[in-house]
Design an enzyme around this catalytic site. Structure first.
Site, mmCIF file in Angstrom:
data_model
loop_
_atom_site.group_PDB
_atom_site.id
_atom_site.type_symbol
_atom_site.label_atom_id
_atom_site.label_comp_id
_atom_site.label_asym_id
_atom_site.label_seq_id
_atom_site.Cartn_x
_atom_site.Cartn_y
_atom_site.Cartn_z
ATOM 1 N N LYS A 114 0.871 -1.168 0.000
ATOM 2 C CA LYS A 114 0.000 0.000 0.000
ATOM 3 C C LYS A 114 0.915 1.226 0.000
ATOM 4 O O LYS A 114 1.755 1.369 0.890
ATOM 5 C CB LYS A 114 -0.891 -0.001 1.246
ATOM 6 N N ASP A 255 -15.020 -4.504 -2.978
ATOM 7 C CA ASP A 255 -13.600 -4.624 -3.308
ATOM 8 C C ASP A 255 -12.736 -4.695 -2.053
ATOM 9 O O ASP A 255 -11.523 -4.916 -2.156
ATOM 10 C CB ASP A 255 -13.152 -3.462 -4.204
ATOM 11 N N ASN A 256 -13.338 -4.541 -0.881
ATOM 12 C CA ASN A 256 -12.614 -4.648 0.385
ATOM 13 C C ASN A 256 -12.964 -5.919 1.159
ATOM 14 O O ASN A 256 -12.603 -6.040 2.329
ATOM 15 C CB ASN A 256 -12.911 -3.435 1.279
ATOM 16 N N ASP A 265 -7.439 -3.936 4.467
ATOM 17 C CA ASP A 265 -7.582 -2.617 3.852
ATOM 18 C C ASP A 265 -8.228 -1.624 4.809
ATOM 19 O O ASP A 265 -9.419 -1.329 4.730
ATOM 20 C CB ASP A 265 -8.361 -2.704 2.537
#
Length: 452
Positions: A114, A255-256, A265
């Site tokens: 990240k 999407d998490n 995330d």
């Protein structure tokens, strides 16, 4: 006899999926690499604990490939519902999959980033991560692990020496790159993308990849429904563990949501001070879609989107039957999670559920802090507050699962409320003082040892 340390065991299984699932990318070149957090406990589990600091910075700050591993980082492709609005323009925009390897439980694990630079999916972002964001993720993952939540692990945090401009915090601010250790990075949104493209061939390929590599099973005749069954079970457990931890993720978009049921995330997360169902973490969650008490509903909705995507290769009936089991699985899981945090041995489903309901009513009625309550009650004796009379009565016949002889129980409850998070960051930001950060990590791990 002691268990031998885990040997480094590189994997490259993601390449089985083929180029339709990812884009090879280059890592950003950073002005500096200053190590701020190294998770030696996690590194031991994947055979990387013996890396020198120079080697660590080389691999996790400059992203030189690990031996026998992926030769180039891969930005994964996926879509997702973001606050219930479908977005086909997302993917790994400031991160990538860096390596795959086996852990000491035999699981395939991913090292992913990240803040490692721009990718084809960055849109208008700079691909970077603020140091504050990295510090917050380390704190979140350490706290959740201690509280029994299945979570990604913050593996490495390296300050990178860039001044970042951000609209939601004082700028310029310091920058960092984070590496997380996760049991896969396949999201519900990965399946949604293939459904959007009507790509049945790659949908079958992805189902097989997840079953084989993340669940250790060979796909059978109705592989789609079987996969959904596994994911529903894991995500119901995830929702339950959030509630027992008093945790609010903040952005439970599709999407998490990892299809292994692992939490990951971390953006605007918070721990709720009291049992307030409407408590939210994200300032932009104006409708309370992902409020504390709505998280089971939100995660169930996400699982529904996986089922919709799997209709590309499956009939509806078996998928609907699996989805209908989510509520029952959640109820079992939340009883187990709350009884674990209460420090008592479960009995039977009906009685355990009565305990959970009594505890929730007591927490709402008393407004006592969540962490204070579970600290005082560990072993089965709630506080002497009339709001907990019912809980005290139903817990009377429960046996403690372990004693209170650990030194942790002689002190104060370990919490991670927003004021303390901000104070830890202020010490770093204003004085470059990392002592409160490391002191907190030690306290969290002490709590984890007392609970486990």
């Amino acid at each position: 006899m002691s268990t031998p340390p885990q040997a480094y065991a590189p994997q490259r299984r993601i390449l089985e999926l083929g180029g339709a699932f990812y884009d090879p990318v280059e890592a950003a070149r950073f002005p500096q690499t200053t190590l701020r957090f190294r998770n030696d406990r996690a590194a031991t589990e994947v055979g990387l604990a013996n890396l020198s600091e120079a080697e660590w910075l080389s691999h996790f700050g400059r992203f030189e490939p690990l031996p026998g591993n992926l030769e180039q980082p891969l930005a994964l492709r996926y879509h997702g519902h973001q606050f219930r609005q479908y977005n086909p323009e997302i993917g790994d925009g400031r991160g990538f999959l860096f390596a795959q390897l086996r852990d000491d439980r035999g699981r395939q694990m991913d090292l992913a980033t990240k803040g490692s630079g721009t990718t084809p999916w960055s849109r208008f972002g700079d691909g970077r991560l603020t140091l504050k964001g990295g510090v917050r993720e380390v704190l979140a993952t350490e706290m959740l692990q201690a509280l029994g939540v299945n979570t990604s692990r913050s593996f490495s945090l390296i300050e990178t020496g860039e001044a970042l401009e951000r609209g939601d915090e004082p700028s310029p601010t310091r920058s960092a790159v984070l590496v997380r250790l996760s049991h896969g990075h396949i999201r519900i949104g990965t399946f949604q993308r293939l459904a959007y493209l009507r790509d049945a061939e790659n949908m079958e390929r992805l189902i097989g990849y997840v079953l084989r590599n993340l669940y250790g099973e060979e796909p059978g005749e109705d592989a789609a429904a079987h996969l959904l069954d596994l994911v529903v079970d894991r995500t119901a457990t995830l929702a339950a563990s959030y509630m027992a931890a008093g945790f609010v993720h903040g952005v439970l978009n599709t999407d998490n949501i990892n299809v292994t049921g692992e939490s990951f995330d971390y953006g605007p997360w918070r721990f709720a001070p009291t049992w307030e169902p409407s408590f939210t973490a994200a300032y932009f969650d104006h409708q309370g879609l992902y409020a504390f008490g709505r998280q089971p509903e939100a995660i169930h909705w996400d699982a529904m989107q996986l089922a919709v995507s799997l209709r590309t290769v499956s009939e509806a009936e078996p998928l609907i039957a699996v989805l209908d089991s989510f509520a029952e699985r959640y109820q079992r899981a939340v009883s187990k999670a709350i009884l674990w945090r209460l420090g008592v041995v479960p009995r039977d489903a009906e009685t355990d559920r009565a305990v959970v309901q009594a505890v929730e009513r007591g927490l709402v009625g008393s407004k006592i802090g969540i962490d204070r309550f579970f600290f005082d009650t560990f072993g089965g004796t709630p506080p002497a507050d009339p709001a907990f009379d019912e809980a005290r009565a139903v817990l009377a016949d429960y046996a403690p699962r372990k004693g209170r002889d650990h030194p942790y129980w002689s002190g104060a409850p370990c919490s991670m409320l927003i004021d303390e998070v901000e104070a830890i960051w202020a010490a770093i930001d204003q004085r470059d003082d990392w002592a409160p950060f490391h002191t907190k990590l030690a306290a969290i791990r002490e709590m984890g040892a007392a609970l486990s």
